[in-house]
Each structure stands twice: as C-alpha cells, then as structure tokens.
Design a protein around this motif. Structure first.
Motif, PDB file in Angstrom:
ATOM      1  N   PHE A 285       1.287  -1.056  -0.460  1.00  0.00           N
ATOM      2  CA  PHE A 285      -0.519   0.261   0.179  1.00  0.00           C
ATOM      3  C   PHE A 285       1.183   1.464  -0.103  1.00  0.00           C
ATOM      4  N   GLU A 286       0.754   2.190  -0.852  1.00  0.00           N
ATOM      5  CA  GLU A 286       1.331   3.383  -1.469  1.00  0.00           C
ATOM      6  C   GLU A 286       0.214   4.383  -0.385  1.00  0.00           C
ATOM      7  N   LEU A 287       1.126   5.564   0.067  1.00  0.00           N
ATOM      8  CA  LEU A 287      -0.372   6.439   0.707  1.00  0.00           C
ATOM      9  C   LEU A 287       0.354   7.819  -0.091  1.00  0.00           C
ATOM     10  N   GLU A 288       0.799   8.285  -1.158  1.00  0.00           N
ATOM     11  CA  GLU A 288       1.107   9.119  -1.702  1.00  0.00           C
ATOM     12  C   GLU A 288       0.171   9.818  -2.658  1.00  0.00           C
ATOM     13  N   HIS A 289      -1.045   9.304  -2.797  1.00  0.00           N
ATOM     14  CA  HIS A 289      -2.248   9.547  -3.879  1.00  0.00           C
ATOM     15  C   HIS A 289      -2.539   9.895  -3.388  1.00  0.00           C
ATOM     16  N   CYS A 290      -3.290  10.929  -1.546  1.00  0.00           N
ATOM     17  CA  CYS A 290      -4.294  11.484  -0.514  1.00  0.00           C
ATOM     18  C   CYS A 290      -3.939  12.065  -0.244  1.00  0.00           C
ATOM     19  N   GLU A 291      -3.442  13.463  -1.231  1.00  0.00           N
ATOM     20  CA  GLU A 291      -3.374  14.792  -0.869  1.00  0.00           C
ATOM     21  C   GLU A 291      -5.217  15.365  -1.238  1.00  0.00           C
ATOM     22  N   ARG A 292      -4.299  16.340   0.127  1.00  0.00           N
ATOM     23  CA  ARG A 292      -6.050  17.322  -0.184  1.00  0.00           C
ATOM     24  C   ARG A 292      -5.905  18.657  -0.500  1.00  0.00           C
TER      25      ARG A 292
END
Length: 557
Positions: A285-292
């Motif tokens: 699981f990457e966490l990079e795409h969850c930008e606000r």
C-alpha cells in the motif's frame, strides 16, 4: 508429457501461487460491520453472517482490521495479546468458525499484522518497565533521559515527543505512535523469534495472509541522528530494515499466502525493492495519492494529484512488482465524498477507475453501496482520538467552536468508521441498539438492501466490473498507459495486450468537457463494454459530463 501439457501445468501452478493477482479484496472494519449480539458493536459472528453477501459481490478475500486483545487506545492497533481475540468481537472459537465458513465459500481471510509496536499493557512491556535488568527490558527501546529532557527532539506521528519518561527506572521509552504503543526493538533476536513464532501460529491456524501494518518503521536511526527536512526520516524506511524484511519474507514463502505491506515513506522509485520477483511482499500500500486541496475545513481530494501519483506507481511496477489498489480505507474519508459529490454516478465512476487498474483492488466496506462522509455537527459525535485532539488544539489556539469543528472533522477517520448501512430500518440494520458510533442519517436511501430493489444499483455495477476484470487477461496483466495526463478532471488510461486494448474513460466532475483522441485510431473497431450512463460510441472527440464512465475494447489484429 507433451510440451503444451507441461506449459499448461506450469501456468496452473503459477496461477495458484499468485492467486492474489486475479483476486479482488474487501476490507472490513469489524467494530462497524455487523452487530450479531445486540451490544452496538460489530463482531466476528456478524461478519460470518454476511459472508454470503460478500460472495454475491464477487470478492475473493477479506482483510479484517485488528481483532486482537487490546485496550483500544488506537482502535485495536495497540495489541496486548497477539493470540487472543478482543472480547468485543467474540472468541477464538468464533474466529475459527468464521475462517472455516469463509473457506467453505472459497473466500480467503487476511489478518492485520502489527509488529512495529505493542500495547503498553502487553506482558512484555509490563515486565520491561519494571527494572533496568529485567529480561524483557531490551524488547523495547529505552534511553537515558530526565523528566524534562528527552533523549532527542523527534516527534511522533500522533503529536508530541516520541519519548515517554518512566519514573521507576528513570529512563524514557520510544514510540512513533501514541505513548501507549511502545515500539519493539527489532535489533533484539529474542523479539524477532517471538514475533516469528506468533506469525507461524496464525498461518498454521489456516489464515491466508497478512496486511502488515507500519512495517516501514521497524528500523530506527541512532538516537543522535539529526533531522534536516523530513521529520519522519529517523524511523521511516531506514537502512538496515532489509535484514528484518528478508527474514519475514522467508517465513511467508513457506506458506501460499498473500502479504501486503503498508509501506509509508517508500517512494515509487524504490517500490520494486519491496514488491516483485525479489521483493519482500506480494504487494504494498502506498500513501502518496491521498493529497488534499481546497479551503481548510472544506478540503477535497486532488484529482490531478491522484492521476499523477497512481500513474507513477503503475509505471514503476509495470515490469516487476504489484500494486495494492485502494481509494478509501479505515484511515481515510469516503472516496465518493473526497473525489465526488456523494451521488451514485460518482460512486460508479470511481469504481471504474479502481477496479480496472493494474493491481489487486481493495473495496472498503460500504464503498460498494456508495456510503458517504458523515455530517458531524458536534465533537461529541466523534470517537477518533486524533480528531478530538486536533479539535482541542484549535480551540486552545483561539479558534471558535464551529471553525475548529469544521477543520478537525473534515478529514476525520470516523467518516469511514460509521456503521455499515444494511437496510432501511432502525440504525441502518447494523444493530438493534444504539451503535458505538452513529449511523449516517442517509441510510434510508443508501444501504445494501437497495441492490435487491434497483438493477442499476452501485452494488450491481461493482459486481459487473469485478466479473469483467476476472474474465479479461488485459485487465489483469495488460500494460498501463495514462492518457490525457494534463486534463484536470478526466481520468483516462489504457490496458493493452498483444490481442486487445481497453480504454477506461472517466469524468470526475459534473462540468461539461471535451476530450480528444488520435485521428489515427480506427474508431469502428472500438466497442463499448460498460458505462454508468448512456451509451456513447468512441470518436476522436467526445463530450463528457456528470461523472460519466465508459469502458471500450478494441480487438488488435
């Protein structure tokens, strides 16, 4: 044996070994899934009751968030006994019954594995803090300190120092999360031996794999490490971690199980070290795409960033490695609210993107029926400790209540933790009594029972996409290419093999927009396979709006 028969047998063995490539997963947050014993809390027997529903959806495995014995300071991610079930969820016998019934339905069960830290109520830590020479002292990280001056100035993920002082031994212990979650000392071979024994115990019990929590934090820099830019650098993907990950990999390789590493801090450029032919896990699981983006307190997900980030991960793992795909989980708000406008069209559009990318898709409970963010109107409706802490911090800074609440709850984890909406009955059919967290008031319209009332339901759309994915080699192993990369709201990509090409075209907005494709394409060869709106033949120019999703196929040759 003829060569063709040998090749077929080899392919069959490879498919069985890599079963997770053809699979679709479903994540369950057990406290909020289904209450079977009428105490307002979801449980294992509630999950077992709903296995036929999951089978009908078409998924292949279930990832269950932590169900271990725990004081529940961090919603079960603070474990006090790795080989016991939390009483809220049932018993070990209940778990075994769930596992057996799932296997009878050809559904696999994936557990959460949390080995970066334990609860401060775990017997190891209770012993560790007793004295400097306790046999368990070195199971955790201790360092000389005073009550006022910690060993260093590192900050934890939950805010405040990574160190908590212990009066008895006049030293401080280290924790990257809450002070009730002391980090295990992986440099100690006795710790690793205990962990590996526990892992084998669960695998021998018959579970089908692990999602490994916070695994990129198990190695720490020396305590005198100086932070420059990244405040998490001292305990995020630190050199030397590969020694421990190789040991874990050796155990997992003895069993035909699926492993998913939560690899916070691992950039896409290093992804093949973690997954792939020689990687530590089957996928990460990457966490990079969850930008606000947007005004604080009204933030949404950035669609351009989503496209850019997922494109990087798709291309980085194109030749070697595998993606674990998700748009929401127990730590993020609802994707239909983050990237859409809470409508069925938006839910279907997002499903189209997720399920046809290259990788193993994970559907989070309620996503398949379009569950939305909760309209929190008071901090009393919140359970998440980090949200409450954030809210209080904003008040202490002088912010008025309504502004502090809007900002604190905007991205709260509790949006995704409200109880599952099963039907249009009291408490959404989740429980017969007041649940531990309030059910969203939109349950009369958004619930799982709608699937039996509407042939065009979000649930049925998910079913169709899942079947399509499983029946189509190009949607499993086909190459990925992002088209229209600069378009602010259209997410468009192809999946291609030697014999066919698929075009996934999704407008993530209601505004009308025109997209263009190459004049060299033979548009007569493209056939629309699925859409969430009216059928549209593919042309060099198409007008899109209202969260339209279209999937086309071209036969090559």
């Amino acid at each position: 044996m003829p060569n063709s028969a040998i090749q077929t047998k080899q392919m069959s063995i490879e498919t069985k070994k890599n079963w997770w490539k053809n699979a679709v997963g479903y994540q369950i947050y057990p406290r909020s899934f289904k209450d079977s014993n009428h105490d307002g809390i979801g449980d294992l027997n509630g999950i077992r009751e709903k296995l036929p529903y999951l089978k009908e959806l078409g998924i292949d495995f279930v990832w269950i968030n932590p169900i271990y014995a725990s004081p529940n300071v961090d919603n079960g991610y603070d474990i006090s006994d790795y080989q016991a079930i939390h009483e809220d969820f049932g018993t070990m016998e209940d778990f075994q019954a769930l596992l057996n019934e799932a296997h009878n339905l050809n559904l696999k069960i994936i557990m959460d594995l949390i080995v970066n830290h334990t609860s401060d109520q775990h017997p190891w830590f209770l012993e560790s803090k007793k004295s400097l020479d306790n046999p368990y002292r070195d199971y955790y990280h201790w360092a000389d300190a005073t009550r006022e001056v910690p060993p260093n100035d590192w900050q934890s993920f939950f805010g405040g120092s990574t160190w908590t002082y212990n009066e008895t031994t006049e030293q401080s212990y280290f924790h990257v999360f809450a002070k009730e979650q002391p980090d295990l000392n992986w440099k100690n071979p006795k710790v690793r031996h205990e962990i590996y024994q526990m892992i084998r115990w669960w695998l021998d019990l018959g579970i089908d794999g692990f999602r490994i929590d916070a695994i990129s934090h198990i190695q720490k820099e020396p305590w005198d490490f100086k932070i420059t830019e990244n405040q998490w650098a001292p305990f995020m993907n630190v050199a030397g971690i590969e020694l421990y990950l190789e040991e874990l990999k050796a155990i997992f390789n003895e069993y035909n199980v699926m492993t998913v590493g939560e690899a916070s801090g691992v950039p896409h450029q290093e992804a093949t070290d973690w997954t792939g032919e020689n990687g530590y896990f089957n996928m990460i699981f990457e966490l990079e795409h969850c930008e606000r983006i947007g005004t604080v307190g009204q933030q949404k997900g950035s669609i351009p960033h989503l496209k850019h980030s997922l494109n990087q991960w798709q291309t980085s793992l194109e030749a070697d490695g595998w993606n674990a795909l998700y748009l929401e989980n127990h730590d993020t708000p609802r994707s239909v609210s983050v990237y859409g406008d809470d409508t069925p069209e938006a839910a279907k559009a997002l499903a189209t993107i997720l399920l046809l990318l290259k990788g193993t898709p994970f559907i989070y409970q309620g996503q398949e029926v379009g569950m939305t963010n909760y309209p929190f109107s008071s901090i009393e409706e919140i359970n998440a400790a980090d949200t409450i802490h954030f809210y209080q911090t904003l008040l202490d800074q002088g912010m008025i209540d309504t502004e502090a609440l809007a900002i604190a709850v905007n991205w709260s984890r509790d949006h995704s933790r409200t109880p599952f909406q099963w039907e249009n009955t009291l408490h959404g059919g989740f429980s017969t009594v007041e649940p531990w967290l309030r059910v969203n008031d939109n349950y009369p319209m958004i619930n799982a029972a709608q699937k039996d009332l509407e042939s065009s339901s979000i649930f049925h759309y998910y079913q169709t996409l899942i079947r399509l994915r499983k029946q189509t080699d190009a949607l499993i192993d086909g190459t990925f290419e992002l088209l229209l990369p600069e378009h602010p709201t259209v997410f468009c990509y192809t999946r291609t093999t030697e014999t066919e090409r698929w075009l996934i075209l999704v407008q993530l907005g209601r505004e009308e927009t025109t997209v263009s494709f190459p004049d060299s394409w033979d548009y007569a060869k493209w056939v629309e396979i699925i859409s969430n709106s009216e059928t549209k033949s593919l042309h060099s120019k198409l007008c899109l709006s209202n969260y339209e999703a279209h999937v086309y196929r071209e036969i090559i040759g």
